[in-house]
Design a protein around this motif. Structure first.
Motif, PDB file in Angstrom:
ATOM      1  N   LYS A 204      -3.334   4.764  -2.496  1.00  0.00           N
ATOM      2  CA  LYS A 204      -4.357   5.543  -1.807  1.00  0.00           C
ATOM      3  C   LYS A 204      -4.312   7.002  -2.248  1.00  0.00           C
ATOM      4  O   LYS A 204      -3.233   7.588  -2.322  1.00  0.00           O
ATOM      5  CB  LYS A 204      -4.142   5.449  -0.297  1.00  0.00           C
TER       6      LYS A 204
ATOM      7  N   SER B  88       0.853  -1.187   0.000  1.00  0.00           N
ATOM      8  CA  SER B  88       0.000   0.000   0.000  1.00  0.00           C
ATOM      9  C   SER B  88       0.885   1.231   0.000  1.00  0.00           C
ATOM     10  O   SER B  88       1.805   1.340   0.820  1.00  0.00           O
ATOM     11  CB  SER B  88      -0.910  -0.002   1.235  1.00  0.00           C
TER      12      SER B  88
ATOM     13  N   GLN C 222       1.009   5.747  -0.944  1.00  0.00           N
ATOM     14  CA  GLN C 222       0.235   6.963  -1.117  1.00  0.00           C
ATOM     15  C   GLN C 222       0.396   7.459  -2.558  1.00  0.00           C
ATOM     16  O   GLN C 222       1.472   7.313  -3.165  1.00  0.00           O
ATOM     17  CB  GLN C 222       0.757   8.019  -0.136  1.00  0.00           C
TER      18      GLN C 222
ATOM     19  N   GLN D 258      -2.091  -1.337  -3.709  1.00  0.00           N
ATOM     20  CA  GLN D 258      -3.155  -0.369  -3.467  1.00  0.00           C
ATOM     21  C   GLN D 258      -2.524   1.013  -3.374  1.00  0.00           C
ATOM     22  O   GLN D 258      -1.636   1.235  -2.539  1.00  0.00           O
ATOM     23  CB  GLN D 258      -3.900  -0.682  -2.172  1.00  0.00           C
TER      24      GLN D 258
ATOM     25  N   SER E  35      -3.687   0.686  -8.946  1.00  0.00           N
ATOM     26  CA  SER E  35      -4.123  -0.340  -7.995  1.00  0.00           C
ATOM     27  C   SER E  35      -4.574  -1.583  -8.758  1.00  0.00           C
ATOM     28  O   SER E  35      -5.522  -1.541  -9.547  1.00  0.00           O
ATOM     29  CB  SER E  35      -5.271   0.192  -7.125  1.00  0.00           C
TER      30      SER E  35
END
Lengths: 112, 116
Positions: B115, B12, B14, B113, B85
Motif C-alpha cells: 500500500k 499486506s 506498507q 499487496q 504487488s
C-alpha cells in the motif's frame, strides 16, 4: 525477442469438444512444460518434454495429450473437454543445466 | 499431498516496509528453490533462486533465506514498493545432473499487496 508464445489467450469450450493449445518458443530450449493453475492452487505439471520426439507425463496428465515434433513447438491437446479442465494453462521452457523456467502469458480456458 | 506449501494466501504491507513471504517443504530431496512473481493476466516470471548448499542469496531488494533443518525458505523484500504487488510462488526442484528434467513443484502462492 518473443520468448514463449501461447495461443489462444482465452477460449470457451462446450463439454465434449476438443481443442489444441499452441505453444512455441524461440530460445532454442530443449525442455518444455505444460502447467495448469486452478484458483488458490499452485501450478500443476501436466506434461513435459526433454527434446523433440520425447514427451512424458507429469502430475495431472489425464484428459490431455502432447506432441513435440520440433524444438520450438509443444502443443497441448484436450480431447473430450470436461468442466474439470477449466483452468489457466501455462507453457514454459528452459535450457539444459538451468533450473529457471520461462513462461508464456497463459491460456484461460472455460469448459461449460 | 502438498510437498511445497505457502500457508499465507495473502499479505499486506506498507510501502517502504519489509515484506516477508514464507514457504515450507516436506521432501528432503529438494535441493534447489526458486521464487516466481506473477502479475494478473501474465505468466510467472523468475525472481530469485537458492541452492541447498547456501543459506542466503541476495539480488537487490530481494533476499531468499533457506533453513534446511526446518525445511523452510523465506523471501524478504526491502523496501517494498507498490509495483511489488503480485502473486509470489515458491517452487522446489530435486532433480539434478544430466537426467534433470526440471520438474518444479510449486506452492499455492501468496498475494502481496503493497500500500502506498
Amino acid at each position: 525477442n518473443a520468448g514463449v508464445t501461447q495461443t489462444p489467450k482465452f477460449r470457451i469450450l462446450k463439454i465434449g469438444q476438443s481443442m489444441t493449445l499452441q505453444c512455441t518458443q524461440d530460445m532454442n530450449h530443449n525442455y518444455m512444460y505444460w502447467y495448469r493453475q486452478d484458483p488458490g492452487m499452485g501450478l500443476k505439471l501436466i506434461y513435459y518434454s526433454v527434446g523433440a520426439g520425447i514427451t512424458d507425463k507429469g502430475e495431472v496428465p489425464n484428459g490431455y495429450n502432447v506432441s513435440r515434433s520440433t524444438t520450438e513447438d509443444f502443443p497441448l491437446r484436450l480431447e473430450l473437454a470436461a468442466p474439470s479442465q477449466t483452468s489457466v494453462y501455462f507453457c514454459a521452457s528452459r535450457r539444459g543445466g538451468d533450473e529457471k523456467l520461462f513462461f508464456g502469458s497463459g491460456t484461460q480456458l472455460s469448459v461449460l | 499431498d502438498q510437498q511445497v506449501k505457502q500457508n499465507s494466501p495473502s499479505l499486506s504491507v506498507q510501502e517502504g516496509r519489509i515484506s516477508i513471504l514464507n514457504c515450507d517443504y516436506t521432501n528432503s530431496m529438494f535441493d534447489y528453490f526458486l521464487w516466481y512473481k506473477k502479475y494478473p493476466a501474465e505468466g510467472p516470471t523468475f525472481l530469485i533462486s537458492i541452492s541447498s548448499i547456501k543459506d542466503k542469496n541476495e539480488d537487490g531488494r530481494f533476499t531468499v533465506f533457506l533453513n534446511k533443518s526446518a525445511k523452510h525458505l523465506s523471501l524478504h523484500i526491502v523496501p517494498s514498493q507498490p509495483g511489488d504487488s503480485a502473486v509470489y510462488f515458491c517452487a522446489a526442484s530435486g532433480y539434478r545432473g544430466s537426467s534433470n528434467t526440471g520438474k518444479l513443484i510449486f506452492g499455492q502462492g501468496t498475494t502481496l499487496q503493497v500500500k502506498p
